[in-house]
Write a protein that holds these residues in place. Sequence first.
Motif, PDB file in Angstrom:
ATOM      1  N   ASP A 150      -0.059  -1.865  -5.673  1.00 31.50           N
ATOM      2  CA  ASP A 150      -1.397  -1.466  -5.046  1.00 31.50           C
ATOM      3  C   ASP A 150      -1.892   0.101  -5.255  1.00 31.50           C
ATOM      4  OD1 ASP A 150      -3.676  -1.019  -2.906  1.00 31.50           O
ATOM      5  OD2 ASP A 150      -2.536  -2.601  -2.162  1.00 31.50           O
ATOM      6  N   LEU A 175       2.768   1.444  -3.412  1.00 29.45           N
ATOM      7  CA  LEU A 175       2.024   1.289  -4.799  1.00 29.45           C
ATOM      8  C   LEU A 175       2.766  -0.212  -5.870  1.00 29.45           C
ATOM      9  CD1 LEU A 175       1.695   4.330  -6.373  1.00 29.45           C
ATOM     10  CD2 LEU A 175       0.264   3.212  -5.507  1.00 29.45           C
ATOM     11  N   SER A 187       0.993  -0.956   0.014  1.00 34.25           N
ATOM     12  CA  SER A 187      -0.054   0.010  -0.128  1.00 34.25           C
ATOM     13  C   SER A 187       0.617   1.503   0.127  1.00 34.25           C
ATOM     14  CB  SER A 187      -0.900   0.002   1.361  1.00 34.25           C
ATOM     15  OG  SER A 187      -2.165  -0.921   0.983  1.00 34.25           O
ATOM     16  N   PHE A 188       2.044   1.189   0.573  1.00 38.64           N
ATOM     17  CA  PHE A 188       2.628   2.364   0.134  1.00 38.64           C
ATOM     18  C   PHE A 188       3.478   2.806  -0.431  1.00 38.64           C
ATOM     19  CE2 PHE A 188       1.582   1.476   4.794  1.00 38.64           C
ATOM     20  CZ  PHE A 188       0.505   3.427   5.318  1.00 38.64           C
ATOM     21  N   LYS A 199      -9.637   1.579  -9.643  1.00 40.31           N
ATOM     22  CA  LYS A 199      -9.508   2.973  -9.808  1.00 40.31           C
ATOM     23  C   LYS A 199      -9.126   2.662 -11.728  1.00 40.31           C
ATOM     24  CE  LYS A 199      -8.386   4.407  -5.846  1.00 40.31           C
ATOM     25  NZ  LYS A 199      -7.975   5.589  -4.805  1.00 40.31           N
ATOM     26  N   GLU A 239      -4.224   8.974  -5.922  1.00 37.22           N
ATOM     27  CA  GLU A 239      -4.915   9.841  -6.435  1.00 37.22           C
ATOM     28  C   GLU A 239      -4.992  10.541  -7.545  1.00 37.22           C
ATOM     29  OE1 GLU A 239      -4.636  12.690  -2.883  1.00 37.22           O
ATOM     30  OE2 GLU A 239      -5.917  10.747  -1.506  1.00 37.22           O
ATOM     31  N   TYR A 277      -4.397   1.548  -4.077  1.00 35.92           N
ATOM     32  CA  TYR A 277      -5.142   2.241  -3.064  1.00 35.92           C
ATOM     33  C   TYR A 277      -4.723   3.625  -2.122  1.00 35.92           C
ATOM     34  CZ  TYR A 277      -7.725   3.313   1.291  1.00 35.92           C
ATOM     35  OH  TYR A 277      -8.308   3.533   2.571  1.00 35.92           O
ATOM     36  N   ARG A 278      -3.662   4.210  -2.725  1.00 30.76           N
ATOM     37  CA  ARG A 278      -3.118   5.771  -2.252  1.00 30.76           C
ATOM     38  C   ARG A 278      -3.786   5.708  -3.314  1.00 30.76           C
ATOM     39  NH1 ARG A 278      -2.432   5.770   2.720  1.00 30.76           N
ATOM     40  NH2 ARG A 278      -2.237   3.443   3.564  1.00 30.76           N
ATOM     41  N   TRP A 324      -7.227  -2.767  -6.306  1.00 38.52           N
ATOM     42  CA  TRP A 324      -7.655  -1.493  -6.051  1.00 38.52           C
ATOM     43  C   TRP A 324      -7.606  -1.259  -7.416  1.00 38.52           C
ATOM     44  CZ3 TRP A 324     -11.509  -0.102  -2.565  1.00 38.52           C
ATOM     45  CH2 TRP A 324     -10.694  -0.192  -1.025  1.00 38.52           C
TER      46      TRP A 324
END
Length: 139
Positions: free
Chosen positions: A77, A66, A63-64, A110, A82, A79-80, A107
């Motif tokens: 991932d 990517l 998650s941190f 997205k 934007e 998730y973060r 995710w």
Amino acid sequence: MDLPFETITQTPAETATLARELADRVKGGGAVALIGPLGAGKTTFVQGLAQAMGVEGRVLSPSFVLHRQHGRLHHIDLYRLEDHQFITELGLAELLQDSTSIVVIEWAEKLASFPPGTIVCRFSIISDHERRIHIEQIS
Ligand SMILES: Nc1ncnc2c1ncn2[C@@H]1O[C@H](COP(=O)(O)OP(=O)(O)OP(=O)(O)O)[C@@H](O)[C@H]1O
Ligand SMILES: [Mg+2]
């Protein structure tokens, strides 16, 4: 595994086993899009795929970061994510075009679209321990 396929798993181990059963289809290369809410079992599924592919070491939730690479397996991932600009910076399009890479994307909802042939896995949480998982290959 024949697709489309749908099942309900009762444990994380069952979810990982399901991923191992899918692995033969993706070992040669391709994209796997994982869609579903927090805690649905997406990373657990990637761990099963990695195990089937003989990846050594732990597959963590990226998650941190990517993007984590384990040999030919690329674990992404979003998730973060934007800023869609970042998809370009990530080189995801190029990665998806490299037919020998296996690109597994958490995710993936997205993303606006997936390449033809992408295997899409949709997870839903039924209860504390039950996950419905629907797998299909898009044309
Ligand atoms: N049948 C099941 N399959 C998978 N995970 C399960 C199941 N039952 C319970 N769990 C639990 O649900 C959680 C799944 O976590 P996991 O990190 O795989 O989810 P995720 O979809 O990657 O979440 P995130 O969106 O935060 O990345 C774990 O805590 C696991 O123990
Ligand atoms: Mg995860």
